[in-house]
Write an enzyme that holds these catalytic residues in place. Structure first.
Site, PDB file in Angstrom:
ATOM      1  N   ASN A   1       7.932   3.267 -14.077  1.00 19.70           N
ATOM      2  CA  ASN A   1       8.507   2.396 -12.946  1.00 19.70           C
ATOM      3  C   ASN A   1       7.604   2.359 -11.822  1.00 19.70           C
ATOM      4  OD1 ASN A   1       9.536   0.444 -11.611  1.00 19.70           O
ATOM      5  ND2 ASN A   1      11.458   1.547 -11.274  1.00 19.70           N
ATOM      6  N   TRP A   2       6.573   1.644 -11.829  1.00 19.90           N
ATOM      7  CA  TRP A   2       5.735   2.037 -10.330  1.00 19.90           C
ATOM      8  C   TRP A   2       6.390   1.428  -9.127  1.00 19.90           C
ATOM      9  CZ3 TRP A   2       0.249   0.341 -12.210  1.00 19.90           C
ATOM     10  CH2 TRP A   2      -0.405   1.060 -13.024  1.00 19.90           C
ATOM     11  N   LYS A   3       7.260   0.649  -9.514  1.00 18.10           N
ATOM     12  CA  LYS A   3       7.917   0.080  -8.099  1.00 18.10           C
ATOM     13  C   LYS A   3       6.993  -0.585  -7.274  1.00 18.10           C
ATOM     14  CE  LYS A   3      11.082   3.730  -8.250  1.00 18.10           C
ATOM     15  NZ  LYS A   3      12.279   4.397  -7.766  1.00 18.10           N
TER      16      LYS A   3
ATOM     17  N   HIS B   1      17.942  -2.584 -12.354  1.00 16.41           N
ATOM     18  CA  HIS B   1      17.294  -1.313 -11.926  1.00 16.41           C
ATOM     19  C   HIS B   1      18.463  -1.030 -10.486  1.00 16.41           C
ATOM     20  CE1 HIS B   1      15.222   1.617  -9.547  1.00 16.41           C
ATOM     21  NE2 HIS B   1      14.765   2.065 -10.712  1.00 16.41           N
TER      22      HIS B   1
ATOM     23  N   GLU C   1      17.942  -0.394  -7.543  1.00 16.93           N
ATOM     24  CA  GLU C   1      17.347  -0.974  -6.432  1.00 16.93           C
ATOM     25  C   GLU C   1      17.273  -2.423  -6.270  1.00 16.93           C
ATOM     26  OE1 GLU C   1      13.350   0.873  -6.749  1.00 16.93           O
ATOM     27  OE2 GLU C   1      14.321   2.866  -6.464  1.00 16.93           O
TER      28      GLU C   1
ATOM     29  N   GLU D   1      20.494   6.065 -15.249  1.00 17.63           N
ATOM     30  CA  GLU D   1      19.848   6.528 -13.857  1.00 17.63           C
ATOM     31  C   GLU D   1      20.963   6.875 -12.800  1.00 17.63           C
ATOM     32  OE1 GLU D   1      15.617   5.309 -13.662  1.00 17.63           O
ATOM     33  OE2 GLU D   1      16.661   3.749 -13.049  1.00 17.63           O
TER      34      GLU D   1
ATOM     35  N   GLY E   1      14.587   9.110  -6.992  1.00 19.81           N
ATOM     36  CA  GLY E   1      13.422   9.357  -5.831  1.00 19.81           C
ATOM     37  C   GLY E   1      13.831  10.239  -4.812  1.00 19.81           C
TER      38      GLY E   1
ATOM     39  N   SER F   1      14.361  11.249 -11.048  1.00 14.38           N
ATOM     40  CA  SER F   1      13.393  12.536 -10.628  1.00 14.38           C
ATOM     41  C   SER F   1      12.843  13.255 -11.843  1.00 14.38           C
ATOM     42  CB  SER F   1      14.206  13.481  -9.598  1.00 14.38           C
ATOM     43  OG  SER F   1      14.414  12.546  -8.278  1.00 14.38           O
TER      44      SER F   1
ATOM     45  N   GLY G   1       9.942   7.020 -12.115  1.00 18.93           N
ATOM     46  CA  GLY G   1       9.366   6.645 -11.054  1.00 18.93           C
ATOM     47  C   GLY G   1       8.276   7.262 -10.537  1.00 18.93           C
ATOM     48  N   GLY G   2       8.281   7.992  -9.526  1.00 20.11           N
ATOM     49  CA  GLY G   2       7.282   8.540  -8.772  1.00 20.11           C
ATOM     50  C   GLY G   2       6.413   9.244  -9.595  1.00 20.11           C
TER      51      GLY G   2
HETATM   52  C1  PEP Z   1      13.407   5.038 -11.208  1.00 24.08           C
HETATM   53  O1  PEP Z   1      12.657   4.204 -10.418  1.00 24.08           O
HETATM   54  O2  PEP Z   1      13.752   4.380 -12.162  1.00 24.08           O
HETATM   55  C2  PEP Z   1      13.298   6.301 -10.832  1.00 24.08           C
HETATM   56  C3  PEP Z   1      14.148   6.978 -11.821  1.00 24.08           C
HETATM   57  O3  PEP Z   1      12.573   7.057 -10.101  1.00 24.08           O
HETATM   58  P1  PEP Z   1      12.210   8.470  -9.898  1.00 24.08           P
HETATM   59  O4  PEP Z   1      11.756   9.025 -11.132  1.00 24.08           O
HETATM   60  O5  PEP Z   1      11.022   8.621  -8.735  1.00 24.08           O
HETATM   61  O6  PEP Z   1      13.314   9.305  -9.398  1.00 24.08           O
END
Ligand code: PEP
Length: 251
Positions: free
Chosen positions: A9-11, A95, A97, A167, A173, A213, A234-235
């Site tokens: 998930n690049w956001k 999600h 966010e 999640e 994040g 994470s 994500g990251g």
């Molecule tokens: C996400 O954006 O769904 C996520 C899990 O981010 P991260 O891996 O950066 O915690």
């Protein structure tokens, strides 16, 4: 046997050029789609070109959100029909966010999951608790409500096609990942909730990802757990090398 699914998930990250070169770099290096599904959920702006570049490879391109209506007066929104027309077969839905900052609710998540099925898009439906809810022993109640409401009106057959991303919000994040044991326990709880709503066979078929994470150093611990069938990342999904390591570990 549930096929693992690893989704990035690049956001709101990357330029057009960076997005396209990422796909060029990874597309010949991911494991076969028979072993693991590899999905890159990118900003809507880049989806068409990324998907064209990924054509014929084992990489799938996904959206990060979509509207439940096909078209209309929804300024700035993303039509599921337009996604499908571009060849996009996956979308993250609900999600945290989006729930937190863009007013998505369990009801709109449910409408989007239905719309995804109407358009032949696989929904990656997110659920998860805040730290306050976890500390208050409310994790099960929170994910129950999200799953029950998110799945409302779906047939058992449709449910088997949903990918659930568990999640915990406090782990997204933050670098504070859930332990593999805790993540597995809640993913198992999600499976029990689905079994109670439908039946054991349906629940056994649903793929459940852990997200929060996840990185190359910790993914193996999650992947070996009974109820975890992949990760939403994500990251750590932003760098081609790290992403390839994650997908490899997803096998
Ligand atoms: C996400 O954006 O769904 C996520 C899990 O981010 P991260 O891996 O950066 O915690």
């Amino acid at each position: 046997m549930r096929k693992p699914i690893l989704a990035g998930n690049w956001k709101m990250n990357k330029t057009h050029g960076e997005a396209v070169s990422f796909i060029e770099e990874i597309k010949g290096n991911v494991p076969s789609a028979n072993e693991v599904e590899t999905v890159v959920c990118a900003p809507a702006l880049f989806l068409k070109e990324m998907n064209d570049k990924a054509a014929g490879s084992d990489v799938e391109i996904g959206a990060q959100t979509m509207h439940f209506e096909e078209n209309g007066a929804f300024t700035g929104e993303i039509s599921p029909a337009a996604l499908k027309d571009m060849g996009i077969n996956y979308s993250i839905i609900g999600h945290s966010e989006r729930r937190e900052m863009f007013n998505e609710t369990d009801e709109s998540v449910n409408q989007k999951v239905h719309a995804a099925f109407q358009h032949g898009i696989t929904p990656i439906m997110c659920c998860g608790e805040t730290l306050e809810e976890r500390d208050g022993d409310k994790t099960e109640a929170v994910v129950r409500e999200q799953v029950e409401k998110g799945f409302k009106g779906l047939s058992a057959e449709q449910v088997t096609q949903v990918v659930v991303a568990y999640e915990p919000i406090w782990a997204i994040g933050t670098g504070k990942s859930s332990t593999a044991e805790d993540a597995n326990e809640t993913c198992g709880t999600v499976r029990k909730i689905i079994a109670a709503l439908y039946d054991e066979n349906t629940a056994d078929a649903v793929r459940i990802q852990y997200g929060g994470s996840v990185k190359p150093e910790n993914i193996a611990g999650y992947m070996e757990k009974e109820h975890i069938d992949g990760a939403l990342v994500g990251g750590a999904s932003l760098k081609p090398d790290a992403f390839l390591q994650l997908v490899e570990a997803g096998k």
